[in-house]
Structure formats: C-alpha cells, structure tokens
Write a protein that holds these residues in place. Sequence first.
Motif, short mmCIF file in Angstrom:
data_model
loop_
_atom_site.label_atom_id
_atom_site.label_comp_id
_atom_site.label_asym_id
_atom_site.label_seq_id
_atom_site.Cartn_x
_atom_site.Cartn_y
_atom_site.Cartn_z
N MET A 154 0.82 -1.20 0.00
CA MET A 154 0.00 0.00 0.00
C MET A 154 0.86 1.26 0.00
N VAL A 155 1.91 1.28 0.82
CA VAL A 155 2.79 2.45 0.87
C VAL A 155 3.49 2.63 -0.48
N THR B 170 2.39 1.78 -3.40
CA THR B 170 1.42 2.30 -4.36
C THR B 170 1.26 3.81 -4.19
N LEU B 171 1.09 4.25 -2.95
CA LEU B 171 0.97 5.70 -2.69
C LEU B 171 2.24 6.44 -3.09
N SER C 266 8.53 -1.52 -10.20
CA SER C 266 7.26 -2.24 -10.31
C SER C 266 7.38 -3.56 -11.06
N ALA D 178 8.58 2.41 1.38
CA ALA D 178 7.91 1.43 0.50
C ALA D 178 8.64 0.11 0.49
#
Length: 130
Positions: free
Chosen positions: A1-2, A4-5, A74, A130
């Motif tokens: 989640m981190v 992605t943000l 990614s 991240a």
Amino acid sequence: MVATLAFIFAGLAALLHVYIFYMESIAWRRPAIWKRFGVESQDAADITRPMAYNQGFYNLFLAIGAGLGILLFSFGSPDGEIAGRTLVLFSLGSMVAAALVLMTSGLKYLRAALIQGTLPLIGFVLTLFA
C-alpha cells in the motif's frame, strides 16, 4: 500500500515536471506562459527563452528518471527494485532540492516552489518506507 501511494505521488510529480517542460521549452513564447514565470515583457521573454528552454529539459529529464524508476521498481527483479527505488529517490530528491533553491530566490517564488516541491517531497518520504 505504501509503495502504491509512493509511486502515485512520484508519478504525479513526474507529470507536473513534464508540464513544466512543456511551458518552458515548447510554449515559452506565449505571453500567458512567460507571465506565469514573472517575466514582464516580450523582449525579456525573448532574452530568457534559451535559459527557459534549457531549464525545461532539466525538468523533463527528472520526470523521465522518476518514471523509469517506477517501472524498474514495479516490474523488475529484486535488483530492478533496488535500482528503481534509487532512481525514484534521486529524481524526486532533485526536484525537492530545486524547489528549495527556488525558495532562496525570494518570497515571490514561494508559491511556485511549493507547487514544484510538494508532490516530490511526499513521494520521496513514502518511497523511503515502501
């Protein structure tokens, strides 16, 4: 989640810097553009055009670095993740540093510096975790 943000903010920072590239390197001759940068006349815009053109490409290269870093992180191997994170941190850190330098130019540049530096700062901090 981190992550992605972090990469959402990094991507937004990259897009902002592509837009700055467009304004400085492509659309500089338009009065609405050079006035946005505090240039007061067409003559002054013509004189500063080569500098703005060059500066625009700096912004584009930082945006490309952030975008490439996001892709490497990614879709890469573990080594790609390390390289991607490093590239994102370097690109975003450079954007933040440029915003800090702009702040030293005077209070009239504070708003521009905050626009230029806020997204990359948030992305930088999030990328660290991240």
